[in-house]
Design an enzyme around this catalytic site. Sequence first.
Site, PDB file in Angstrom:
ATOM      1  N   TYR A  64      -5.148  -8.115  17.143  1.00 17.86           N
ATOM      2  CA  TYR A  64      -6.076  -7.960  16.018  1.00 17.86           C
ATOM      3  C   TYR A  64      -6.262  -9.287  15.272  1.00 17.86           C
ATOM      4  O   TYR A  64      -7.383  -9.735  15.060  1.00 17.86           O
ATOM      5  CB  TYR A  64      -5.489  -7.000  14.977  1.00 17.86           C
ATOM      6  CG  TYR A  64      -5.615  -5.522  15.199  1.00 17.86           C
ATOM      7  CD1 TYR A  64      -6.546  -4.783  14.500  1.00 17.86           C
ATOM      8  CD2 TYR A  64      -4.761  -4.847  16.052  1.00 17.86           C
ATOM      9  CE1 TYR A  64      -6.631  -3.399  14.624  1.00 17.86           C
ATOM     10  CE2 TYR A  64      -4.830  -3.469  16.190  1.00 17.86           C
ATOM     11  CZ  TYR A  64      -5.770  -2.753  15.473  1.00 17.86           C
ATOM     12  OH  TYR A  64      -5.840  -1.401  15.605  1.00 17.86           O
ATOM     13  N   ILE A  65      -5.148  -9.865  14.827  1.00  8.80           N
ATOM     14  CA  ILE A  65      -5.256 -10.993  13.893  1.00  8.80           C
ATOM     15  C   ILE A  65      -5.837 -12.221  14.598  1.00  8.80           C
ATOM     16  O   ILE A  65      -6.721 -12.894  14.060  1.00  8.80           O
ATOM     17  CB  ILE A  65      -3.881 -11.290  13.245  1.00  8.80           C
ATOM     18  CG1 ILE A  65      -3.436 -10.071  12.412  1.00  8.80           C
ATOM     19  CG2 ILE A  65      -3.932 -12.554  12.396  1.00  8.80           C
ATOM     20  CD1 ILE A  65      -2.089 -10.212  11.735  1.00  8.80           C
ATOM     21  N   CYS A  87      -5.793  -7.381   4.909  1.00 12.70           N
ATOM     22  CA  CYS A  87      -7.104  -6.729   5.063  1.00 12.70           C
ATOM     23  C   CYS A  87      -8.164  -7.235   4.089  1.00 12.70           C
ATOM     24  O   CYS A  87      -9.286  -7.537   4.492  1.00 12.70           O
ATOM     25  CB  CYS A  87      -6.963  -5.214   4.858  1.00 12.70           C
ATOM     26  SG  CYS A  87      -5.494  -4.497   5.568  1.00 12.70           S
ATOM     27  N   GLU A 110       9.146  -5.489  -6.613  1.00 11.18           N
ATOM     28  CA  GLU A 110       8.337  -6.323  -5.700  1.00 11.18           C
ATOM     29  C   GLU A 110       8.736  -7.778  -5.948  1.00 11.18           C
ATOM     30  O   GLU A 110       8.718  -8.230  -7.085  1.00 11.18           O
ATOM     31  CB  GLU A 110       6.848  -6.095  -5.960  1.00 11.18           C
ATOM     32  CG  GLU A 110       5.916  -7.089  -5.289  1.00 11.18           C
ATOM     33  CD  GLU A 110       6.064  -7.152  -3.770  1.00 11.18           C
ATOM     34  OE1 GLU A 110       5.944  -6.123  -3.105  1.00 11.18           O
ATOM     35  OE2 GLU A 110       6.310  -8.266  -3.250  1.00 11.18           O
ATOM     36  N   HIS A 150     -33.017   7.937  14.135  1.00 13.95           N
ATOM     37  CA  HIS A 150     -33.803   6.935  14.854  1.00 13.95           C
ATOM     38  C   HIS A 150     -34.563   6.018  13.888  1.00 13.95           C
ATOM     39  O   HIS A 150     -35.067   6.504  12.880  1.00 13.95           O
ATOM     40  CB  HIS A 150     -34.803   7.676  15.750  1.00 13.95           C
ATOM     41  CG  HIS A 150     -35.590   6.772  16.632  1.00 13.95           C
ATOM     42  ND1 HIS A 150     -35.039   6.126  17.722  1.00 13.95           N
ATOM     43  CD2 HIS A 150     -36.883   6.372  16.559  1.00 13.95           C
ATOM     44  CE1 HIS A 150     -35.967   5.384  18.290  1.00 13.95           C
ATOM     45  NE2 HIS A 150     -37.098   5.508  17.607  1.00 13.95           N
ATOM     46  N   LYS A 161      -9.017 -11.059   4.341  1.00 12.73           N
ATOM     47  CA  LYS A 161      -9.587 -11.218   5.696  1.00 12.73           C
ATOM     48  C   LYS A 161     -11.026 -10.723   5.739  1.00 12.73           C
ATOM     49  O   LYS A 161     -11.912 -11.404   6.230  1.00 12.73           O
ATOM     50  CB  LYS A 161      -8.688 -10.472   6.693  1.00 12.73           C
ATOM     51  CG  LYS A 161      -9.093 -10.472   8.134  1.00 12.73           C
ATOM     52  CD  LYS A 161     -10.109  -9.464   8.568  1.00 12.73           C
ATOM     53  CE  LYS A 161      -9.806  -8.029   8.233  1.00 12.73           C
ATOM     54  NZ  LYS A 161      -8.805  -7.402   9.068  1.00 12.73           N
ATOM     55  N   THR A 198       0.763  -6.879   1.728  1.00 13.02           N
ATOM     56  CA  THR A 198       0.018  -7.578   2.774  1.00 13.02           C
ATOM     57  C   THR A 198      -1.469  -7.252   2.710  1.00 13.02           C
ATOM     58  O   THR A 198      -2.316  -8.145   2.741  1.00 13.02           O
ATOM     59  CB  THR A 198       0.575  -7.186   4.163  1.00 13.02           C
ATOM     60  OG1 THR A 198       1.940  -7.603   4.212  1.00 13.02           O
ATOM     61  CG2 THR A 198      -0.200  -7.863   5.276  1.00 13.02           C
ATOM     62  N   CYS A 199      -1.807  -5.978   2.601  1.00 11.50           N
ATOM     63  CA  CYS A 199      -3.224  -5.583   2.672  1.00 11.50           C
ATOM     64  C   CYS A 199      -4.055  -6.297   1.608  1.00 11.50           C
ATOM     65  O   CYS A 199      -5.088  -6.882   1.906  1.00 11.50           O
ATOM     66  CB  CYS A 199      -3.348  -4.075   2.516  1.00 11.50           C
ATOM     67  SG  CYS A 199      -5.053  -3.531   2.368  1.00 11.50           S
ATOM     68  N   SER A 238       0.814  -1.217   0.000  1.00 11.89           N
ATOM     69  CA  SER A 238       0.000   0.000   0.000  1.00 11.89           C
ATOM     70  C   SER A 238       0.851   1.272   0.000  1.00 11.89           C
ATOM     71  O   SER A 238       0.609   2.186  -0.793  1.00 11.89           O
ATOM     72  CB  SER A 238      -0.910   0.013   1.224  1.00 11.89           C
ATOM     73  OG  SER A 238      -1.711  -1.134   1.224  1.00 11.89           O
ATOM     74  N   GLU A 271      -9.588 -11.616  15.248  1.00 12.13           N
ATOM     75  CA  GLU A 271     -10.381 -11.598  14.018  1.00 12.13           C
ATOM     76  C   GLU A 271     -10.536 -13.015  13.455  1.00 12.13           C
ATOM     77  O   GLU A 271     -11.646 -13.424  13.077  1.00 12.13           O
ATOM     78  CB  GLU A 271      -9.720 -10.695  12.973  1.00 12.13           C
ATOM     79  CG  GLU A 271      -9.797  -9.223  13.348  1.00 12.13           C
ATOM     80  CD  GLU A 271      -9.229  -8.275  12.299  1.00 12.13           C
ATOM     81  OE1 GLU A 271      -9.517  -7.087  12.384  1.00 12.13           O
ATOM     82  OE2 GLU A 271      -8.478  -8.717  11.404  1.00 12.13           O
TER      83      GLU A 271
HETATM   84  P1  NDP Z   1      -0.751  -7.575  17.677  1.00 16.63           P
HETATM   85  O1  NDP Z   1       0.446  -6.832  18.100  1.00 16.63           O
HETATM   86  O2  NDP Z   1      -2.055  -6.870  17.546  1.00 16.63           O
HETATM   87  O3  NDP Z   1      -0.969  -8.813  18.649  1.00 16.63           O
HETATM   88  C1  NDP Z   1       0.015  -9.746  18.903  1.00 16.63           C
HETATM   89  C2  NDP Z   1      -0.482 -10.675  19.963  1.00 16.63           C
HETATM   90  O4  NDP Z   1       0.418 -11.759  20.121  1.00 16.63           O
HETATM   91  C3  NDP Z   1      -0.619  -9.997  21.317  1.00 16.63           C
HETATM   92  O5  NDP Z   1      -1.783 -10.503  21.945  1.00 16.63           O
HETATM   93  C4  NDP Z   1       0.642 -10.439  22.034  1.00 16.63           C
HETATM   94  O6  NDP Z   1       0.504 -10.502  23.420  1.00 16.63           O
HETATM   95  C5  NDP Z   1       0.816 -11.830  21.475  1.00 16.63           C
HETATM   96  N1  NDP Z   1       2.195 -12.286  21.507  1.00 16.63           N
HETATM   97  C6  NDP Z   1       3.292 -11.646  21.067  1.00 16.63           C
HETATM   98  N2  NDP Z   1       4.398 -12.398  21.226  1.00 16.63           N
HETATM   99  C7  NDP Z   1       3.978 -13.550  21.796  1.00 16.63           C
HETATM  100  C8  NDP Z   1       4.644 -14.730  22.217  1.00 16.63           C
HETATM  101  N3  NDP Z   1       5.954 -14.859  22.097  1.00 16.63           N
HETATM  102  N4  NDP Z   1       3.902 -15.723  22.770  1.00 16.63           N
HETATM  103  C9  NDP Z   1       2.563 -15.579  22.904  1.00 16.63           C
HETATM  104  N5  NDP Z   1       1.880 -14.492  22.521  1.00 16.63           N
HETATM  105  C10 NDP Z   1       2.576 -13.487  21.977  1.00 16.63           C
HETATM  106  O7  NDP Z   1      -0.314  -8.273  16.304  1.00 16.63           O
HETATM  107  P2  NDP Z   1      -1.139  -9.015  15.184  1.00 16.63           P
HETATM  108  O8  NDP Z   1      -0.205 -10.046  14.666  1.00 16.63           O
HETATM  109  O9  NDP Z   1      -2.476  -9.432  15.642  1.00 16.63           O
HETATM  110  O10 NDP Z   1      -1.330  -7.865  14.111  1.00 16.63           O
HETATM  111  C11 NDP Z   1      -0.229  -7.066  13.697  1.00 16.63           C
HETATM  112  C12 NDP Z   1      -0.667  -5.670  13.414  1.00 16.63           C
HETATM  113  O11 NDP Z   1      -1.355  -5.625  12.184  1.00 16.63           O
HETATM  114  C13 NDP Z   1      -1.650  -5.105  14.419  1.00 16.63           C
HETATM  115  O12 NDP Z   1      -1.002  -4.546  15.530  1.00 16.63           O
HETATM  116  C14 NDP Z   1      -2.390  -4.078  13.616  1.00 16.63           C
HETATM  117  O13 NDP Z   1      -1.713  -2.858  13.692  1.00 16.63           O
HETATM  118  C15 NDP Z   1      -2.356  -4.639  12.206  1.00 16.63           C
HETATM  119  N6  NDP Z   1      -3.665  -5.233  11.866  1.00 16.63           N
HETATM  120  C16 NDP Z   1      -4.736  -4.405  11.759  1.00 16.63           C
HETATM  121  C17 NDP Z   1      -5.975  -4.925  11.462  1.00 16.63           C
HETATM  122  C18 NDP Z   1      -7.141  -3.994  11.374  1.00 16.63           C
HETATM  123  O14 NDP Z   1      -6.954  -2.805  11.209  1.00 16.63           O
HETATM  124  N7  NDP Z   1      -8.364  -4.503  11.494  1.00 16.63           N
HETATM  125  C19 NDP Z   1      -6.184  -6.343  11.231  1.00 16.63           C
HETATM  126  C20 NDP Z   1      -4.990  -7.133  11.384  1.00 16.63           C
HETATM  127  C21 NDP Z   1      -3.790  -6.588  11.683  1.00 16.63           C
HETATM  128  P3  NDP Z   1       0.664  -9.210  24.372  1.00 16.63           P
HETATM  129  O15 NDP Z   1      -0.589  -8.421  24.241  1.00 16.63           O
HETATM  130  O16 NDP Z   1       0.835  -9.808  25.729  1.00 16.63           O
HETATM  131  O17 NDP Z   1       1.878  -8.487  23.892  1.00 16.63           O
END
Ligand code: NDP
Length: 451
Positions: free
Chosen positions: A177-178, A47, A34, A434, A50, A41-42, A14, A181
């Site tokens: 998030y991921i 996105c 590329e 409403h 998904k 990714t998106c 993007s 979702e």
């Molecule tokens: P996130 O950072 O949102 O979440 C990662 C999760 O994995 C957290 O719950 C974290 O725990 C956990 N985690 C990290 N390391 C470990 C580990 N070693 N063992 C166990 N658990 C672990 O990342 P995502 O991969 O879900 O998504 C990446 C980014 O992509 C998001 O932050 C977001 O910005 C973007 N995204 C946006 C979307 C949207 O706009 N709808 C949809 C999908 C992705 P803890 O909380 O304890 O750190």
Amino acid sequence: MKFDYDLFVIGGGSGGVRAARVAAADGVRVALAEEDRMGGTCVIRGCVPKKLMVFASEFSEAISDARAYGWELGEGRFDWPTFRAKLHAELDRLEGVYRRLLDGSGVTTYNARATVKDAHHVALSTGEVISAGHILIATGGVPSVPDQPGAELGITSNDIFNLEELPASILIVGGGYIACEFAGILNGLGVRVTQYYRGAQILRGFDDEARGMIADQMRERGVDLHCGTTILAMEKREGGVWVKSSNGHEEIFGQVMFATGRAPNTWGLGLAEAGVAQGRNGEVVVDDYSQSSLPSIYAVGDVTDRVQLTPVAIREGMAFVETVFRGNPTKVDHELIPSAVFTQPEFGTVGLSEEAAREQEPIEVYAASFRPMQHAFAGRSDRVLMKLIVSQATRKVLGCHIVADHAGEMIQLAGIAIKMGATKEDFDRTVAVHPTMAEELVTIKTPVRTA
Ligand code: NDP
């Protein structure tokens, strides 16, 4: 001419594509490399596919709701291969659109991996070395998987769209998030979903009340969510992957998916050798104008590990063009970014959580939680949340958090008002629409608490 191109963009996602197109439209000589599919990714593995899977998964509830509304329907069945074929055809179409947009704006594209050689040169996997006045790194991020024995048996969100068949059961690891979702998506598609999150509550960093409500409703919908739980051991066994977890449970899951965060995609990019400073997670360190430690090299999007969201990468790409090629130094505004988490129920959020706002200043909390008409009629127990956090001193709305169907659509509009600095009284002056769920945002008169 001194250089082969004025701008060489590494990465066709993007941020990179937008910067390349906008610059080329201004007459800048642009090339873009590329290594995988155009769109990044998106479009290819994030996105877009998904969201299509969210739509597919929501029909299971829509069908039971339809019966409650008087429709006579036979038993339905979701056919993954049918959906997957259509999904990939759509992704092919979108990739074609991206390629045509680049071609149409005069960008030269290389289907090759590019690495940085020095301040003004990139090396392509084809063997070519190309010079450019500026280099823009827009290589995005990659799923990061915990370093633990057996982790290689798990899949990531990259793999989910390509599965030959949906598993009967899946363990999703993570609470962001991921993870949340896909727990909803796969549950809706009929997969038995277990989710392990290491912390006390999913969606860390967001408003606590919203997090609790989402977790409760994910459980009610059938996701077997365990907080404070991690994997102790994993092994390949007959029927899938055997997992032993910290809560003493042992089970063989059809698949295990790690959704444990994403890391900047800088591995092997030649940055250290070229002298581009990187941070602790490997991200390209940039200033407010997206400029790296080498003045001719800039970076935008997830590779900079600022805010990992597509629209933010696009804005960073536009600001880069404005700064470098239009002589108008432009910082990207990272304040008050609205976003949606496509959980089931959906979550839309902008600004400060109640907890963060309380740390900052005295606040009032206006919140309504209720069973929406549509679900109540269908006999569902789901509740929605409409919540505003208001500054006692300025009356400005500091945060808005919505848990409801279409919360993503609603928060986009609430985000405009909040970005404009709307006060609670501005919300109150607006006539309610409403009957809707969002009318609560302009009709709640009394704070539920002050802090
Ligand atoms: P996130 O950072 O949102 O979440 C990662 C999760 O994995 C957290 O719950 C974290 O725990 C956990 N985690 C990290 N390391 C470990 C580990 N070693 N063992 C166990 N658990 C672990 O990342 P995502 O991969 O879900 O998504 C990446 C980014 O992509 C998001 O932050 C977001 O910005 C973007 N995204 C946006 C979307 C949207 O706009 N709808 C949809 C999908 C992705 P803890 O909380 O304890 O750190």
